[in-house]
Design an enzyme around this catalytic site. Structure first.
Site, mmCIF file in Angstrom:
data_model
loop_
_atom_site.group_PDB
_atom_site.id
_atom_site.type_symbol
_atom_site.label_atom_id
_atom_site.label_comp_id
_atom_site.label_asym_id
_atom_site.label_seq_id
_atom_site.Cartn_x
_atom_site.Cartn_y
_atom_site.Cartn_z
ATOM 1 N N GLU C 83 -3.000 29.669 -6.774
ATOM 2 C CA GLU C 83 -4.240 29.268 -6.110
ATOM 3 C C GLU C 83 -3.962 28.748 -4.696
ATOM 4 O OE1 GLU C 83 -7.045 30.038 -7.197
ATOM 5 O OE2 GLU C 83 -6.651 30.476 -9.305
ATOM 6 N N ARG C 93 -19.607 26.401 -16.608
ATOM 7 C CA ARG C 93 -20.333 27.495 -17.272
ATOM 8 C C ARG C 93 -20.530 27.191 -18.746
ATOM 9 N NH1 ARG C 93 -17.496 33.042 -17.611
ATOM 10 N NH2 ARG C 93 -17.247 32.452 -19.784
ATOM 11 N N CYS C 146 -10.102 23.493 -14.480
ATOM 12 C CA CYS C 146 -8.906 23.892 -13.728
ATOM 13 C C CYS C 146 -9.038 23.525 -12.252
ATOM 14 C CB CYS C 146 -8.655 25.394 -13.858
ATOM 15 S SG CYS C 146 -7.980 25.855 -15.461
ATOM 16 N N HIS C 169 -2.966 29.888 -12.056
ATOM 17 C CA HIS C 169 -3.653 30.427 -13.221
ATOM 18 C C HIS C 169 -2.785 31.505 -13.867
ATOM 19 C CE1 HIS C 169 -7.833 28.793 -12.320
ATOM 20 N NE2 HIS C 169 -7.712 28.656 -13.624
#
Lengths: 217, 217, 217, 217
Positions: C83, C93, C146, C169
């Protein structure tokens, strides 16, 4: 005065979680249209193995088409998919609309393992590309009701003089893709335009063009 | 009689192997339209880091818009992507249209690491869904000229009273996807309709709705 | 005799429908290992916004690491994702493991909109490619736990001398992908090897390489 | 004392831009192994239509296997793909390794349109799932050399008592996926383990399980 030759164009009822089926939404708009001196008969088939078979037999008997084009929803595909082949198997990932869920049963017991489309699929491909419409030749129509109808149409056509058949899968409509993360879609206008184009090619051309459209796997 | 407030709506020139850019194909059709009492000024930006910056500064100075919406091509995305954030980095995977290919340089040296969109992105999302148009909130506008312009618009807006800004990525048009295996696309009519809808929402609503639209990764 | 410098390497508990989290399955195997004169402390964080924040603060206080690397599951990604940036937003979500589902809340109210990784991400990328491991620079860590932890690690590091941080990730493990149609996966051995490689690079190198790894959108 | 029955396991040479072919990388490691009282003969086939046909005929004649399993690279697929069917067509998207690029030619002129696998594909699927390996039943092996060999193996087996055949596609290896954005991959160890598992099932079981594994399209 003789009747014009007929094109039988079929779409399906919705299945799974869907409330519409893009195939019927597009196909119905072409009913009774004239395309290359043929009259289009649009017909709705149930998304059910046995019922669709019966319905197909009845409408073929009634309409006596010279061209059969089945159209079905391929949720997840991003482009028009002209099917090259239909295979003699039913293997339903979910129950059909009557609850039937056959596993590894033949569409036609004793029938050939597969039939190739008898429409000029490469010429149809080229005509759609020339129209600016995204399209591919597909080598599998799956193992659900779409493949079943594709196989039955080709089985029917194999037994009659002057009858040709094929199948085309289409993406979701935008309104279906709204609630499906990542799912591609295609506008209904473009699907209708595509059907008009491929039927015109199918009506005018019997021998296919020799154009590569293979896949590695 | 006072002039109506202006919306500056930008599209880009083609880049890479493309001969059109769907952003400009759609944006140009809205030039001079009235949307929610605002007048739309459509403007074409070059797909080039430095030239687009200069062009943007000039047109903002000239138009004095209250709303800026940048639109760019996101080849490979299947739906409208409303960008949530722009980051202070240029990392060009391919040269821009002047041949420049910055690596890990700041868009604005000394500027904040990122800006969040100041348009009501969740309300825009909901309005597009209600229209039956596939849409998502995106958390990255990439690191090429689109993100660069998105950052610059938000940087500009951060320094002016009453100016708000945002960015939207759009898929390929069908005519582009023809020769790109698997690439999804969206019809131009649907993109134009989407732009009209989101600009209407942006013009009417300042405070965003509280609607979940997150991603896990 | 002085203690060696520490690397704090974190993984997460399972969430959603999963019963394992590949991040912890891999991270735990590196606990107490020596990498480039650093000692690795592997620590499990709960997949929950508030609990993970408290846990992270406590373990950072206790371990006093010079390097923090958070690792998280990115179901659906096909490769290791280093990242580049973490953003100051929580937009869940699905509910976290305590049932909390924040929408558009700041990770750190008043904090900067984003932090860039302070580990040498391009050098880490190049080292993984040289190892034959599929890897990419990602420009979004999402908006769930995350990204939240990535932001908090970078926020922590921004306030301490000599502390650097980053986030990676990883795909599903094969055993998770079994029941998820189409989901790509990566073998645990390869993930563990990748973590060893990137930690070695991070321990040895402060200034990043200048290597392009951008995305168009 | 009689010789043990043989399994002929084939892999391919690299093609396109690749310098390795994962099928051969995995297959070669099983040469001469004993699996369920069978001896494995691993054999390398050229990725070329005519040469692979000749080579296959020769090695079948020599080895007299009771089981044939062809293995091929399916770049872009994320999981092990057990092929259900092979079709009687060659339609090469790119030239084979001798430069031949047949379009719409039959694999076996006058042969059936397709052959179904005669290995217990559903039992193989279930055994791989139980091993934690991502796997699917595929309904197309493409139209390149893989499908060609799959068809030829099944054509051969159809003419001999006690010979059964099938085909499996495998993803890229991680080292191949490094330079291919987005391409999923699978570790070689997992592929080798998968081959051992499916060959054991194939050796022990003639009648397939009745398990659904269909696709909608």
């Amino acid at each position: 005065m003789s009747k014009p030759p007929r094109i039988l164009l079929t779409g399906f009822t919705p299945f799974g979680n869907e409330v519409i089926n893009p195939s019927w939404e597009a196909v119905r708009l072409l009913h009774d249209q004239r395309i290359a001196d043929h009259r289009v008969v649009a017909h709705l088939l149930p998304t059910a193995f046995e019922d669709s078979r019966r319905e197909l037999e009845a409408v073929v008997h009634e309409v006596e088409p010279s061209i059969l084009l089945g159209v079905g929803q391929a949720g997840g595909r991003s482009r028009l998919s002209i099917e090259r082949v239909a295979i003699n198997v039913q293997d339903a990932r979910l129950p059909d609309n009557t609850g039937a869920q056959p596993i590894d049963e033949a569409v036609v017991p004793g029938g050939p393992a597969a039939y190739f489309s008898t429409l000029p699929i490469k010429a149809m491909l080229a005509a759609l590309q020339a129209e600016g419409l995204p399209v591919e030749i597909s080598n599998t129509a799956g193992t659900f009701v779409c493949n079943h109808i594709a196989y039955l149409m080709l089985h029917e056509a194999a037994q009659r003089q002057g009858m040709r058949a094929g199948f085309m899968h289409i993406p979701y409509l935008p309104e279906q893709a709204v609630r499906l993360p990542q799912a591609p879609s295609m506008a209904k206008d473009d699907v209708v335009r595509a059907l008009t184009v491929v039927l015109r090619v199918a009506a005018r051309q019997v021998i296919d063009d020799r154009l590569g459209a293979g896949t590695l796997d």
